[in-house]
Each structure stands twice: as C-alpha cells, then as structure tokens.
Design an enzyme around this catalytic site. Sequence first.
Site, PDB file in Angstrom:
ATOM      1  N   ARG A 183       0.854  -1.194   0.000  1.00  0.00           N
ATOM      2  CA  ARG A 183       0.000   0.000   0.000  1.00  0.00           C
ATOM      3  C   ARG A 183       0.880   1.230   0.000  1.00  0.00           C
ATOM      4  O   ARG A 183       1.945   1.226   0.630  1.00  0.00           O
ATOM      5  CB  ARG A 183      -0.875   0.046   1.268  1.00  0.00           C
ATOM      6  CG  ARG A 183      -1.907  -1.034   1.377  1.00  0.00           C
ATOM      7  CD  ARG A 183      -2.365  -1.177   2.825  1.00  0.00           C
ATOM      8  NE  ARG A 183      -1.235  -1.544   3.687  1.00  0.00           N
ATOM      9  CZ  ARG A 183      -1.265  -1.549   5.001  1.00  0.00           C
ATOM     10  NH1 ARG A 183      -2.355  -1.176   5.631  1.00  0.00           N
ATOM     11  NH2 ARG A 183      -0.205  -1.900   5.705  1.00  0.00           N
ATOM     12  N   GLY A 302     -16.414   6.225   4.165  1.00  0.00           N
ATOM     13  CA  GLY A 302     -15.840   7.536   3.861  1.00  0.00           C
ATOM     14  C   GLY A 302     -16.412   8.107   2.592  1.00  0.00           C
ATOM     15  O   GLY A 302     -17.614   7.946   2.305  1.00  0.00           O
ATOM     16  N   CYS A 309      -4.810   2.138  -7.796  1.00  0.00           N
ATOM     17  CA  CYS A 309      -5.076   0.697  -7.941  1.00  0.00           C
ATOM     18  C   CYS A 309      -6.552   0.315  -7.962  1.00  0.00           C
ATOM     19  O   CYS A 309      -7.027  -0.260  -8.942  1.00  0.00           O
ATOM     20  CB  CYS A 309      -4.370  -0.060  -6.823  1.00  0.00           C
ATOM     21  SG  CYS A 309      -2.582   0.017  -6.978  1.00  0.00           S
TER      22      CYS A 309
HETATM   23  C1  UDX Z   1      -4.195  -0.809  -2.566  1.00  0.00           C
HETATM   24  C2  UDX Z   1      -4.122  -2.207  -1.919  1.00  0.00           C
HETATM   25  O1  UDX Z   1      -4.433  -2.097  -0.531  1.00  0.00           O
HETATM   26  C3  UDX Z   1      -2.742  -2.811  -2.108  1.00  0.00           C
HETATM   27  O2  UDX Z   1      -2.731  -4.143  -1.603  1.00  0.00           O
HETATM   28  C4  UDX Z   1      -2.417  -2.833  -3.603  1.00  0.00           C
HETATM   29  O3  UDX Z   1      -1.117  -3.323  -3.809  1.00  0.00           O
HETATM   30  C5  UDX Z   1      -2.548  -1.439  -4.209  1.00  0.00           C
HETATM   31  O4  UDX Z   1      -3.848  -0.910  -3.937  1.00  0.00           O
HETATM   32  P1  UDX Z   1      -3.369   1.641  -1.945  1.00  0.00           P
HETATM   33  O5  UDX Z   1      -4.021   2.067  -3.218  1.00  0.00           O
HETATM   34  O6  UDX Z   1      -2.021   2.135  -1.625  1.00  0.00           O
HETATM   35  O7  UDX Z   1      -3.285   0.038  -1.878  1.00  0.00           O
HETATM   36  O8  UDX Z   1      -4.325   2.117  -0.762  1.00  0.00           O
HETATM   37  P2  UDX Z   1      -5.291   1.471   0.314  1.00  0.00           P
HETATM   38  O9  UDX Z   1      -4.733   1.716   1.654  1.00  0.00           O
HETATM   39  O10 UDX Z   1      -5.666   0.097  -0.011  1.00  0.00           O
HETATM   40  O11 UDX Z   1      -6.560   2.422   0.116  1.00  0.00           O
HETATM   41  C6  UDX Z   1      -7.238   2.523  -1.136  1.00  0.00           C
HETATM   42  C7  UDX Z   1      -8.397   3.470  -1.030  1.00  0.00           C
HETATM   43  O12 UDX Z   1      -9.423   2.936  -0.219  1.00  0.00           O
HETATM   44  C8  UDX Z   1      -8.046   4.827  -0.406  1.00  0.00           C
HETATM   45  O13 UDX Z   1      -8.719   5.851  -1.099  1.00  0.00           O
HETATM   46  C9  UDX Z   1      -8.545   4.701   1.016  1.00  0.00           C
HETATM   47  O14 UDX Z   1      -8.843   5.945   1.601  1.00  0.00           O
HETATM   48  C10 UDX Z   1      -9.787   3.856   0.806  1.00  0.00           C
HETATM   49  N1  UDX Z   1     -10.201   3.080   1.982  1.00  0.00           N
HETATM   50  C11 UDX Z   1      -9.393   2.112   2.491  1.00  0.00           C
HETATM   51  C12 UDX Z   1     -11.434   3.322   2.554  1.00  0.00           C
HETATM   52  O15 UDX Z   1     -12.193   4.189   2.105  1.00  0.00           O
HETATM   53  N2  UDX Z   1     -11.818   2.559   3.622  1.00  0.00           N
HETATM   54  C13 UDX Z   1     -11.041   1.579   4.142  1.00  0.00           C
HETATM   55  O16 UDX Z   1     -11.468   0.925   5.108  1.00  0.00           O
HETATM   56  C14 UDX Z   1      -9.788   1.348   3.563  1.00  0.00           C
END
Ligand code: UDX
Length: 500
Positions: A183, A302, A309
């Site tokens: 992430r 949210g 991704c």
């Molecule tokens: C994601 C995957 O988690 C990771 O395994 C993959 O390799 C790449 O994509 P990333 O995009 O860095 O990672 O962010 P992540 O922490 O997963 O959050 C993605 C989105 O979901 C963000 O906009 C975050 O704010 C949102 N999110 C995440 C929520 O709205 N609620 C949550 O509970 C978790």
Amino acid sequence: MSSNNVPDYSNSRIRSAVQPNASTPSLREPVSIAVVGSGYVGLVAAVCFAEMGHDVICVDNDESKVKALQGGDTLIHETYLPELLNRHGNRRVRFMTDLAEATRECKAIFIAVGTPQSETGDADLSYVEAVASEIARSLTTYKVIVEKSTVPVYTNEWIRRVIERNGVARELFDVVSNPEFLREGTAVADFLHPDRIVVGSDTPRAAAVLAEIYAPLTSGAYYESPNAISGVCSVETPPPLLNTSTKSSEIIKHASNAFLALKISFINAVANLCEATDANVEQVARGMGLDRRIGTRFLRPGIGYGGSCFPKDVAAFRSVAEQLGTDFSLLTEVEKINATQKKRFLGKVRSALWTLRGKKLAVLGLAFKGETDDIRESPAIELVQMLLGEGCTIRAYDPAAISRTQQILPASAGLAYAEDSYAAAADADALLILTDWKEFSELDLHRLNKTLRYPIIIDGRNLYDPHVMQQHGFTYLSVGRPAAYPVRDAVTNAAVTVGS
Ligand code: UDX
C-alpha cells in the site's frame, strides 16, 4: 483529541532508527535482480530487494528520473524510502536507463511498469509488451522474467509469446507472476513484512529462483538483522510463500483488490443505511468485524476509495470477466456505490450550509488517502472540483500533496492553498476533512473553533468522535453516524464548550 478511527500505520514503526549508512548484511548469496520501472512498486521493490541483501539494477527510460534517483531523491513520499535509498543507493541498488545491460547482468528481471486504464476499462499493457520485446533482444542466457505490475490473467502467456516471437528459445527463459500487495504510505514495511508472497510459476526451475530471492524474508533471517525495518513479521513468524500456477497468481492480485474495494463499498452502503436510521456505522462495523470471518480491516466508511489501484483494478477485473463471458456485474455495483459516495458527501455539505455559491470552505486533504502525496483518482480532488463547480471558494491544505495538486488545479480566484490546517480554516464558513492524514485527527479543536467563521465540520473520514466535537461547540457531520450539534446555554443561547 484524536479518535481511534485513523488507519493503523503502526506496523511501519521502526524498531531501531534507520541508520543511513548502516548496511544490512548480505543474508545469503545475493541474487542479481533487475527491476524495470521506478514507480511506486518498482522503486520500492528495487530498494527492498537491496535491503534484503540482493544486487539490484533499477531501470527506467526516463533519464531525469534516473539522475534524480542516483542523486538520492526518491521522487515519491514514502516512509523509510529516503533512508533505505541512502543506505543502498549506488551500491546494492544502481539506477540506469539501459535495459539491455541490466538484462545481460541479472538473473531475474522484474517488470514493474505502469498498466494504466484504457478507455474501455481494460489495462493498457503496451508498456509491458515493449519491455518484454526489449528484454528478448538481449536475452542469451537463462533468465526468469517476473510480472510485478498488476496485470490481467493471460498476460504471462502473452509475455512468453512476445519473447518467443523475438526469436528466443523457450529453454532460455521462464515467465513468473509475483504480484505486489504493498500500500502507498506503508509500502516499504508492507514489502518487507508481507501477509504472503505469491509466486505463480509453471516450472520448478523458475519457482526456485523466486524462492531464493525471497528466502531472507521466508526464512526469517532478515528480521534478525539489527537494522531491519520492523513490522508484523519476525523470525518466529516469517511470511508464507504461496506457490500457484501463473494464471491463479494473476487472478489473486485482481481478485484481492476487487474484494477490498467491495468491502469498502459494502460498508459505505451500510453507512448510508445507518444515516437513514440514526444508527452508528462505527458500532456496526465493529460488530461485524469482530467476526473473524469478516475481519475489522477495510471497513472504514468515507467518501469512497481512490488511488492508482482500486478504481483501475476493479474496472480491469470486470472487463476481463466480461471478455471471458463471466457475469461479474457485482463489480459494477461496487463502482456505482463508490461514485455515489462523493455525491452524497456533496449533499451533506449542502445540508449544512444550505446554498453553496459563494461559500468559503476550508478543505483538509487532497491526497487519495493519508500519509501519501499521491492524488491519482483522489476522491478529495474530485470533491474539490465539484465544489468549485458549485461556486464555492476553497482554501485547501494537505501535508504532502499540494504541489502535485497545483499541477492540475492551479491557484485561481476560487482556489487557494494554505500552509497549514488553521490557515485553511481562517474565516471559513465550514471545514471539510477529505483525507485521513494522522495530523488531521490531532487538531487543536479549541483553536480551530476560534479560527473558523462558523464552527461547522463535515468529516468525510470519520476522524473524530461526534460527542467530543459537540463538547467543543461544533456542528459535526460525518459518514454513517448521527450528526452532532453544539449544546446551547438555555439563557444566553451561546454554545457550551469544554472549559467554557
Ligand atoms: C491498494 C491495496 O491495498 C494494495 O494491496 C495494492 O497493492 C494497491 O492498492 P493503496 O491504493 O495504496 O493500496 O491504498 P489502500 O490503503 O488500499 O486504500 C485505497 C483506497 O481505499 C483509499 O482511497 C482509502 O482511503 C480507501 N479506503 C481504504 C477506505 O475508504 N476505507 C477503508 O477501510 C480502507
């Protein structure tokens, strides 16, 4: 003052401060590795492979990027990356533009170039194809070519065909799928402390090379080294390596991201139901998450998921399913809920302020999530654009993403950038929290109340406890939880706040 709703970055805490020039010992016979692409995945993989004791060449065709990396500039905001680049840069990890040289020198070549979304929703694999052709032209001894980028099922087979078409004998190479699950914001710790390492390979020879590369982690040896980055894995609990077929591995990556996106859309839909019934989504998510089959993570409601991704991978996975004649319209619903979530938030701002034209808003957060400067597919940016379209005037602050945002949204009559949260809040009609940066959950609420023109906060990330906000005299709207309003003194009608 912070509630406990902030994402948990604790697994990226360092055990011993990273010492700039302390070299981690070579834990085994180093493997020579080339990583093609120096984006989030490529750069982090390259630096972390060096940290694991391997000899790494990171290749990028952008000369200015290579120069910057050679000079110690990480180009992205990522915890521990500057320290590790300082530790290994130009030593165990070298940067260059010459893929032919890297191919000749290395045993394993990881392809970590971009797979952007095309207009149809498919992943655009032209960069992967170009790299595969170029590798083929310099391939004279056995190499393992590894897909690290997120790619649809069958990409492995296409890479193999492209290399063969370029005249390379089949026994001179294998193509392996080794998806990356890091992430942003916690990329280094995620890479070195993965929940699992997935290796999709159709030959034992290639699987053995990947096993050798990851041995410092799977054997636990890395975690014993005195300068190791700490995290969830340890010598007693090293990460498992899962061997699968190449196709299963390719699907694992897309399915994992799609499932996490689904989890977020699910809890967002539940949050909307909670709003309609005056229930509290936090209590609901906790109650659900304590069931170990569901789990508490990725149940934070949210303003919708964003980033480089999830939006791309959900679309690509849906598209692959369609092409293969499989109904996966569930993913269309996931996307629909995600898009609606931003519109609902806009509705919430309207419900707090009545009309929007001419309203002065403070915006906290531009990055797609906290602890990163990445604004790709950021719901915060989309909301800023929607609010500007409604005629609002915005003063925005983000701890790391302002300069990237300025490239697509330069300051204008309607939009200004502030140097901190309080400067953004000065004299604003309301404050919106759009990104879950830790620092936004630790604001001085007393000062904030005095700084705003009206003490109204609309929180798209549920960073505060509504009751605490009420005690501080705020009108506080969040996601899936009952709104909180200041308690007023019966005689003076003034808001009763903590310490007043
Ligand atoms: C994601 C995957 O988690 C990771 O395994 C993959 O390799 C790449 O994509 P990333 O995009 O860095 O990672 O962010 P992540 O922490 O997963 O959050 C993605 C989105 O979901 C963000 O906009 C975050 O704010 C949102 N999110 C995440 C929520 O709205 N609620 C949550 O509970 C978790």
